[in-house]
Design a protein around this motif. Structure first.
Motif: not given
Length: 398
Positions: A229-240
């Motif tokens: 299971v891959i955990l993906y987040t917009f928080s880091k790359k897109f400063a969100m």
């Protein structure tokens, strides 16, 4: 009145306590140099903001499907798959309110009370917290220092596995220590997972927060897609970070259960934020490149000053926005016995605020060195130079 006994097993992200101490010190009129939180002081790109605003204006403010709107699931499947060299069906993508919920939902799906789950130590503290809160047996695996940073002690990891072990949490490009697996280490983790029939949570929050080279996912290795299971987040790359948007990429039978958990827990991820996510993935990527260039300069300044301080040393990481220097000799020279005392004295004497090893899971018996974590994601280069210069001067006083 009585409360649930399991609450005694619930930990937290204690870096927020450090932030509170720093805020109180600043409120008393003192200068603070904030190295404690891994938040980003970069704005969201204008096209992402506009997409979110437009979605609100267009009335996308109500309920939406629990696993995410189809348009975002398709965009995530395409982007994540291409960047990792795997084919992902949108049905294998479940949108979540940030990356963190993926940890809890993964454990709820694969772990029964009493089962063992391997997790990195030091590591993101929510791993340990959620394993124990849900009744599992938290099995820490350790890292050893190398000339390039840290490496997983594979012999120790293997020796920690027993017949009740069901999963391993693997955080390549790691928080807090910025460790990045070699190809051989990644393949060894994959081989162990297959040999012992373990589920794998691949926490890839920092997959694209790197300054050279290209990240690789353990899910792309032979025999791993069906157990990862891959955990993906917009928080880091897109400063969100505050938008709370992420996803799990999972085998379909796991994705379906996580979707059901979504419906039980929060109904759905905020509708208009999901449209902003589509814009982030499919729109211009210039802001990402500019942010990484600024972070690279901050990293270089941070590491240069740390390595000029007697009793402190750190390898220059190729990814994330953290450094994890060894401060053992610096503490001894200052006559300071504990990391807690060291962080408090540093704050009060220099204004430099940071987390320590103790904020990233329970300290283990095998650890004989002392480390701190400095996040340079939310502090400008001038303040880095000024703050760490004050830390160097204070430590030089003996």
């Amino acid at each position: 009145m009585k409360t649930a006994q399991r609450l005694g097993n619930l930990g937290t992200e204690t870096s927020f306590r450090v932030a509170q101490d720093a805020a109180e010190w600043k409120a008393r009129g003192n200068e603070v140099y904030p190295f404690h939180l891994g938040d980003l002081n970069f704005p969201m790109a204008p096209h992402i903001v506009e997409a979110m605003d437009k979605a609100i204006r267009d009335g996308k403010t109500g309920y939406c499907p629990g696993p995410g709107i189809p348009e975002l699931r398709a965009a995530l499947a395409d982007d994540i798959g291409k960047r990792r060299g795997v084919t992902i069906d949108p049905a294998e993508v479940v949108v979540t309110t940030g990356g963190k919920p993926v940890i809890t939902k993964f454990l709820q799906v694969v772990m029964d009370p009493g089962d063992g789950v391997l997790y990195p130590s030091p590591g993101f503290p929510i791993y340990e917290s959620q394993i124990e809160y849900l009744g599992g047996n938290a099995l820490p695996y350790r890292y050893v220092p190398t000339a390039d940073g840290f490496a997983i002690d594979l012999d120790h990891l293997r020796a920690s596995i027993d017949d009740k072990t069901v999963a391993i949490i693997y955080n390549d490009l790691q928080n807090p220590i910025s460790a990045e697996s070699t190809e051989a280490e990644r393949e060894a983790i994959a081989a162990i997972a297959q040999e012992f029939d373990l589920w794998v949570l691949s926490d890839e929050a920092y997959f694209e927060m790197r300054y050279k080279g290209r990240s690789k996912s353990i899910a792309a290795l032979e025999g791993m897609r069906e157990r990862t299971v891959i955990l993906y987040t917009f928080s880091k790359k897109f400063a969100m970070t505050g938008s709370r948007l992420g996803c799990a990429v999972a085998p379909r039978e796991i994705a379906e259960v996580i979707s059901t958990l979504n419906t039980n827990d929060e109904s759905c991820t905020t509708h208009y934020v999901q449209w902003a996510g589509i814009a982030a993935l499919q729109g211009p990527q210039d802001e990402v490149g500019r942010m990484l260039e600024v972070l690279r300069k901050r990293r270089d300044a941070t590491c240069s000053i740390i390595n000029s301080i007697p009793g402190m040393s750190v390898a220059v990481p190729g990814s994330t926005f953290y450094v994890f220097p060894d401060v053992t000799e610096a503490m001894e020279a200052k006559g300071i016995a504990t990391l807690s005392e060291f962080s408090t004295e540093a704050l009060h004497n220099t204004g430099v605020s940071f987390c320590t090893r103790e904020h990233f899971g329970r300290r283990q018996d095998w650890e004989d060195r002392s480390y701190i974590r400095l996040a340079y994601s939310g502090i400008g280069e001038n303040d880095i130079t000024e703050g760490l210069g004050k830390l160097r001067d204070w430590l030089a006083q003996g």
